[in-house]
Design a protein around this motif. Structure first.
Motif, PDB file in Angstrom:
ATOM      1  N   SER A  75       0.676  -1.131  -0.045  1.00  0.00           N
ATOM      2  CA  SER A  75      -0.067   0.004  -0.132  1.00  0.00           C
ATOM      3  C   SER A  75       0.737   1.330  -0.159  1.00  0.00           C
ATOM      4  O   SER A  75       0.403   2.206  -0.767  1.00  0.00           O
ATOM      5  CB  SER A  75      -0.964  -0.077   1.413  1.00  0.00           C
ATOM      6  N   ARG A  76       1.904   1.235   0.686  1.00  0.00           N
ATOM      7  CA  ARG A  76       3.097   2.210   0.539  1.00  0.00           C
ATOM      8  C   ARG A  76       3.539   2.584  -0.874  1.00  0.00           C
ATOM      9  O   ARG A  76       3.474   3.641  -1.202  1.00  0.00           O
ATOM     10  CB  ARG A  76       4.077   2.161   1.513  1.00  0.00           C
ATOM     11  N   GLN A  77       3.757   1.353  -1.433  1.00  0.00           N
ATOM     12  CA  GLN A  77       4.106   1.536  -2.978  1.00  0.00           C
ATOM     13  C   GLN A  77       3.246   2.043  -3.692  1.00  0.00           C
ATOM     14  O   GLN A  77       3.438   2.979  -4.533  1.00  0.00           O
ATOM     15  CB  GLN A  77       4.907   0.242  -3.240  1.00  0.00           C
ATOM     16  N   THR A  78       2.119   1.507  -3.612  1.00  0.00           N
ATOM     17  CA  THR A  78       0.850   2.428  -4.644  1.00  0.00           C
ATOM     18  C   THR A  78       0.651   3.991  -4.216  1.00  0.00           C
ATOM     19  O   THR A  78       0.566   4.521  -5.152  1.00  0.00           O
ATOM     20  CB  THR A  78      -0.381   1.718  -4.065  1.00  0.00           C
ATOM     21  N   ASN A  79       0.981   4.289  -2.874  1.00  0.00           N
ATOM     22  CA  ASN A  79       0.697   5.619  -2.401  1.00  0.00           C
ATOM     23  C   ASN A  79       1.862   6.305  -3.128  1.00  0.00           C
ATOM     24  O   ASN A  79       1.595   7.390  -3.822  1.00  0.00           O
ATOM     25  CB  ASN A  79       0.672   5.944  -1.081  1.00  0.00           C
ATOM     26  N   ASN A  80       3.202   5.697  -3.219  1.00  0.00           N
ATOM     27  CA  ASN A  80       4.330   6.456  -3.683  1.00  0.00           C
ATOM     28  C   ASN A  80       4.067   6.573  -5.185  1.00  0.00           C
ATOM     29  O   ASN A  80       4.474   7.586  -5.759  1.00  0.00           O
ATOM     30  CB  ASN A  80       5.640   5.634  -3.345  1.00  0.00           C
ATOM     31  N   ASN A  81       3.537   5.440  -5.885  1.00  0.00           N
ATOM     32  CA  ASN A  81       3.579   5.446  -7.368  1.00  0.00           C
ATOM     33  C   ASN A  81       2.213   6.568  -7.763  1.00  0.00           C
ATOM     34  O   ASN A  81       2.553   7.360  -8.723  1.00  0.00           O
ATOM     35  CB  ASN A  81       2.958   4.303  -7.858  1.00  0.00           C
ATOM     36  N   LYS A  82       1.337   6.686  -6.962  1.00  0.00           N
ATOM     37  CA  LYS A  82       0.281   7.779  -7.066  1.00  0.00           C
ATOM     38  C   LYS A  82       0.837   9.318  -7.103  1.00  0.00           C
ATOM     39  O   LYS A  82       0.631   9.997  -7.923  1.00  0.00           O
ATOM     40  CB  LYS A  82      -0.828   7.598  -6.258  1.00  0.00           C
ATOM     41  N   GLY A  83       1.729   9.312  -5.796  1.00  0.00           N
ATOM     42  CA  GLY A  83       2.210  10.683  -5.728  1.00  0.00           C
ATOM     43  C   GLY A  83       3.348  10.741  -7.092  1.00  0.00           C
ATOM     44  O   GLY A  83       3.208  12.077  -7.407  1.00  0.00           O
ATOM     45  N   LEU A 103       3.040   9.848  -9.968  1.00  0.00           N
ATOM     46  CA  LEU A 103       2.291  10.178 -11.109  1.00  0.00           C
ATOM     47  C   LEU A 103       1.666  11.470 -11.286  1.00  0.00           C
ATOM     48  O   LEU A 103       1.747  12.406 -11.928  1.00  0.00           O
ATOM     49  CB  LEU A 103       1.120   9.141 -11.297  1.00  0.00           C
ATOM     50  N   ILE A 104       1.149  11.826  -9.935  1.00  0.00           N
ATOM     51  CA  ILE A 104       0.772  13.266  -9.909  1.00  0.00           C
ATOM     52  C   ILE A 104       1.807  14.458  -9.950  1.00  0.00           C
ATOM     53  O   ILE A 104       1.621  15.259 -10.752  1.00  0.00           O
ATOM     54  CB  ILE A 104      -0.130  13.427  -8.398  1.00  0.00           C
ATOM     55  N   ASP A 105       3.189  13.812  -9.503  1.00  0.00           N
ATOM     56  CA  ASP A 105       4.268  15.063  -9.532  1.00  0.00           C
ATOM     57  C   ASP A 105       4.303  15.089 -11.088  1.00  0.00           C
ATOM     58  O   ASP A 105       4.984  16.146 -11.245  1.00  0.00           O
ATOM     59  CB  ASP A 105       5.382  14.353  -8.856  1.00  0.00           C
ATOM     60  N   ARG A 106       4.529  14.020 -11.767  1.00  0.00           N
ATOM     61  CA  ARG A 106       5.059  13.943 -13.322  1.00  0.00           C
ATOM     62  C   ARG A 106       4.016  14.597 -14.032  1.00  0.00           C
ATOM     63  O   ARG A 106       4.290  15.613 -14.911  1.00  0.00           O
ATOM     64  CB  ARG A 106       5.037  12.563 -13.703  1.00  0.00           C
ATOM     65  N   VAL A 107       2.611  14.676 -13.808  1.00  0.00           N
ATOM     66  CA  VAL A 107       1.371  15.290 -14.446  1.00  0.00           C
ATOM     67  C   VAL A 107       1.619  16.800 -14.329  1.00  0.00           C
ATOM     68  O   VAL A 107       1.877  17.631 -15.138  1.00  0.00           O
ATOM     69  CB  VAL A 107       0.129  14.950 -14.211  1.00  0.00           C
ATOM     70  N   GLN A 108       2.055  17.264 -12.896  1.00  0.00           N
ATOM     71  CA  GLN A 108       2.041  18.574 -12.752  1.00  0.00           C
ATOM     72  C   GLN A 108       3.322  19.055 -13.227  1.00  0.00           C
ATOM     73  O   GLN A 108       3.292  20.237 -13.861  1.00  0.00           O
ATOM     74  CB  GLN A 108       2.230  18.719 -11.028  1.00  0.00           C
ATOM     75  N   ALA A 109       4.648  18.403 -13.254  1.00  0.00           N
ATOM     76  CA  ALA A 109       5.625  18.745 -13.846  1.00  0.00           C
ATOM     77  C   ALA A 109       5.309  18.970 -15.392  1.00  0.00           C
ATOM     78  O   ALA A 109       5.898  19.957 -16.031  1.00  0.00           O
ATOM     79  CB  ALA A 109       6.955  17.876 -13.511  1.00  0.00           C
ATOM     80  N   GLY A 110       4.761  18.146 -16.086  1.00  0.00           N
ATOM     81  CA  GLY A 110       4.170  18.102 -17.300  1.00  0.00           C
ATOM     82  C   GLY A 110       3.470  19.437 -17.644  1.00  0.00           C
ATOM     83  O   GLY A 110       3.815  20.081 -18.783  1.00  0.00           O
ATOM     84  N   LEU A 111       2.693  19.746 -17.016  1.00  0.00           N
ATOM     85  CA  LEU A 111       1.830  20.809 -16.795  1.00  0.00           C
ATOM     86  C   LEU A 111       2.446  22.327 -16.873  1.00  0.00           C
ATOM     87  O   LEU A 111       2.367  23.153 -17.912  1.00  0.00           O
ATOM     88  CB  LEU A 111       0.540  20.887 -16.189  1.00  0.00           C
ATOM     89  N   ARG A 112       3.310  22.078 -16.042  1.00  0.00           N
ATOM     90  CA  ARG A 112       4.197  23.439 -15.713  1.00  0.00           C
ATOM     91  C   ARG A 112       5.207  23.606 -16.780  1.00  0.00           C
ATOM     92  O   ARG A 112       5.210  24.714 -17.304  1.00  0.00           O
ATOM     93  CB  ARG A 112       5.050  23.234 -14.217  1.00  0.00           C
ATOM     94  N   SER A 113       5.735  22.681 -17.286  1.00  0.00           N
ATOM     95  CA  SER A 113       6.780  22.805 -18.337  1.00  0.00           C
ATOM     96  C   SER A 113       6.176  23.049 -19.676  1.00  0.00           C
ATOM     97  O   SER A 113       6.750  23.792 -20.846  1.00  0.00           O
ATOM     98  CB  SER A 113       7.641  21.429 -18.560  1.00  0.00           C
ATOM     99  N   THR A 114       4.708  22.594 -19.930  1.00  0.00           N
ATOM    100  CA  THR A 114       4.068  22.927 -21.060  1.00  0.00           C
ATOM    101  C   THR A 114       3.369  24.385 -21.176  1.00  0.00           C
ATOM    102  O   THR A 114       3.530  25.059 -22.144  1.00  0.00           O
ATOM    103  CB  THR A 114       2.705  21.965 -21.223  1.00  0.00           C
ATOM    104  N   PHE A 115       2.927  24.858 -19.962  1.00  0.00           N
ATOM    105  CA  PHE A 115       2.256  26.072 -19.944  1.00  0.00           C
ATOM    106  C   PHE A 115       3.035  27.349 -19.439  1.00  0.00           C
ATOM    107  O   PHE A 115       2.510  28.438 -19.380  1.00  0.00           O
ATOM    108  CB  PHE A 115       0.947  26.084 -19.036  1.00  0.00           C
ATOM    109  N   LEU A 116       4.245  26.846 -18.631  1.00  0.00           N
ATOM    110  CA  LEU A 116       4.971  28.250 -17.893  1.00  0.00           C
ATOM    111  C   LEU A 116       6.298  28.105 -18.502  1.00  0.00           C
ATOM    112  O   LEU A 116       6.929  27.051 -18.979  1.00  0.00           O
ATOM    113  CB  LEU A 116       4.926  27.665 -16.240  1.00  0.00           C
TER     114      LEU A 116
END
Length: 120
Positions: free
Chosen positions: A4-12, A14-27
């Motif tokens: 369950s910790r690994q699943t939470n880390n993977n979700k984190g 993924l969210i971090d990668r999506v946020q980083a992708g949005l930042r690099s695309t729009f900012l």
């Protein structure tokens, strides 16, 4: 528990990668250190203006086509939505993707990119 910790880390991550992708695309790179204060507010209003310009173009095109007798009057809202999604929505997404990929070379070869934009 470990799984369950690994699943939470993977979700984190993924969210971090999506946020980083949005930042690099729009900012811009180096945001917020390389931009003046208030840039994010300016960028948000600029995006709203761009979106409203696109919507105005879609509605104007739809009205012109209706004026010359194309389409059913009862299907206007749906046809405007589909027109926007297919034509302008895909075009905007392609522009974002191209800009995200090629933006690093814009500054070094301005004349070539300006000519490319004029041709397109």
């Amino acid at each position: 528990r470990i799984q369950s910790r690994q699943t939470n880390n993977n979700k984190g991550s993924l969210i971090d990668r999506v946020q980083a992708g949005l930042r690099s695309t729009f900012l811009p790179s180096g945001y917020p250190k390389t931009t003046p204060p208030g840039y994010l507010k300016y960028a948000a209003w600029s995006w709203i203006q761009d979106l409203s310009t696109q919507l105005r173009g879609v509605l104007a095109t739809q009205r012109v086509l209706e004026g010359v007798g194309v389409g059913r009057e009862g299907a206007t809202a749906l046809s405007a939505l589909m027109n926007f999604l297919v034509r302008d929505g895909c075009g905007m997404a392609a522009n974002l993707l191209f800009t995200a990929v090629a933006s690093s070379s814009f500054g070094s070869d301005v004349k070539r990119w300006r000519l490319f934009a004029d041709i397109m």
